[in-house]
Design an enzyme around this catalytic site. Sequence first.
Site, mmCIF file in Angstrom:
data_model
loop_
_atom_site.group_PDB
_atom_site.id
_atom_site.type_symbol
_atom_site.label_atom_id
_atom_site.label_comp_id
_atom_site.label_asym_id
_atom_site.label_seq_id
_atom_site.Cartn_x
_atom_site.Cartn_y
_atom_site.Cartn_z
ATOM 1 N N ASP A 75 0.838 -1.198 0.000
ATOM 2 C CA ASP A 75 0.000 0.000 0.000
ATOM 3 C C ASP A 75 0.872 1.246 0.000
ATOM 4 O O ASP A 75 1.344 1.699 1.031
ATOM 5 C CB ASP A 75 -0.958 -0.058 1.193
ATOM 6 C CG ASP A 75 -1.837 -1.285 1.090
ATOM 7 O OD1 ASP A 75 -2.714 -1.289 0.228
ATOM 8 O OD2 ASP A 75 -1.602 -2.245 1.826
ATOM 9 N N THR A 76 1.035 1.759 -1.198
ATOM 10 C CA THR A 76 1.977 2.818 -1.509
ATOM 11 C C THR A 76 1.286 3.727 -2.506
ATOM 12 O O THR A 76 0.193 3.425 -2.967
ATOM 13 C CB THR A 76 3.245 2.179 -2.119
ATOM 14 O OG1 THR A 76 3.688 1.119 -1.274
ATOM 15 C CG2 THR A 76 4.373 3.156 -2.305
ATOM 16 N N THR A 77 1.897 4.840 -2.874
ATOM 17 C CA THR A 77 1.359 5.630 -3.975
ATOM 18 C C THR A 77 2.514 6.136 -4.816
ATOM 19 O O THR A 77 3.664 6.148 -4.377
ATOM 20 C CB THR A 77 0.481 6.789 -3.474
ATOM 21 O OG1 THR A 77 -0.306 7.293 -4.557
ATOM 22 C CG2 THR A 77 1.317 7.916 -2.889
#
Length: 559
Positions: free
Chosen positions: A366-368
């Site tokens: 869960d990264t952007t």
Amino acid sequence: MSGWRGRAGTLFTCEKQPAHGAKGVVVTNHPLGSAAGMEMLAAGGNAVDAAVAAQFALTVVEPMMVGLIGGTTCHIRLADGTHTVVDGMSAVPLAGRPDMYRPVAGAAPEVYDVEGQENQVGPKAVAAPGSLLAWTLALRRYGTMSLADVMQPAIRHATRGFTVTPYLSDCIESAAPDLLKDKLAAARLLPDGTPLKAGTRLVQADYGEALTLIAQQGESALHGGPLGDLLVECMQKAGGFVSRKDLTDYRVVERAPIRGRYRDWEIVGPPPPAASGVHITQMLNILEGYDIKRLGFGTVETLHLLAEVLKIAFADRAQASGDPAFVDVPVERITSKAYADQRRAGIDLGHAKRWTSGLLAKEGADTTHLTTADGKGNVVCTTQTINSLFGARFVVPGIGMVPNDYMSNFDPRPGNALSIAPGKRVTTSMAPMMALHDGRLIYALGLPGGRKIFPSAWQALINLLDHGMTLQEAVEAPRIWTEGPVLEVEHGIPETVRQGLVARGHKLQVMPTVAGGMNAIQFHDDGSMTGAACWRADGSPVALGGGFARPGVRFVLPG
């Protein structure tokens, strides 16, 4: 069918539209993040100003993915053609010890679970942050605007609120059991015990106040100032390890990128502690021995080959990954053409093999990611994260921030390559990549997705450079991933191809997605740019066209 479709074993239809312009492009995984970046370009700022503004805005509208108490890998190409990688990855607190957690008995070597989930949930999971320092350093050295100016969109969205997307609502629901245990997180994200629904408004007034203080005082507000004092107080009360010295002593590192050659392309990416530049170069070197274009996109032959090359890369990952201040990383050997020849010789084109495996880092998915360009030659390709979904899954009182859970990426057992050591930086698969042809930048791309990031970026590069896809097709194309016995394939891979892979000895698992939403920009010969984002997140490209009035033009009313 002509082009790549005529040779393909897998066909698909794109779900999103690209954006095209000559003055600048911003692509992030949220429309308000993209709008924040474009606001800076429209005001005369450059790609770095746009990227930093977008990053701050994303901490507000993607609180499950990114935050100031997190880590960042930022790849910048300046107008003069130079590249730099700004390493703001989180690090083990100075109080960290190799035996600070109690590993779950009997766990496999690649499983980093500890008793009580102390390295995943709560204050003991938090590593020393680097994101804010990385962003402010990039802005100070390469941007043109003030910190206060680029932070305005983020402050606005925090204090006035923004509309929750279905994606954010789903993420809250996924993390709900842990978020409900924290009073502040529950009150913000699960009022009345239920996740915020899509379409509702999320206001984060306390975080807005914290952002305002940073806009006034700079990064020292968190790294040594009142916000940092509140973070340290929270750590001390709950047994966390991050101290004031961790915040004041952290240093951002600028690193020279990894450069590889693939056919007639130059591929540029981040060096260790990131694994991406090393392994994408390695995997492309191996693929050079095959006519990927002829084999076709998404065929049994191509996917089998990609799967075997992925297994090779992950077998080598322990050697080729790590903080170079602590681990001797054999970059030259792993990225050499000779080593690729050696590994390629072991591939069986008819049967899946078991390759020697190494110790694998467990990374959050869960990264952007965001990609910006300003039309003047400045390009930013940057990935940032708080590691797992909603990081350590609590809100720090008084500052409204969700901190990282990066300690879950370290081996809780002493004596191994990724064991805990004070100050050691996290190994990451972040892959902000750029591809050049004859010295000219053509593509910049990246995505979130834990250790599935660099394999997905690699596949996108193959889609562009070998199969000749459009940018939109390349980011949306179905993906695969494997590091060992199970080959994950997205639903878009047809049943006939899946059966062919099973016949070659692969054990398949069909997945709704492999990694997250990719963002990319293509640079055309006429000076224009195309931005694209895929269906796997709320990705939104925004492009700036038009320009100033023709010289000498005036609006004159008839007399």
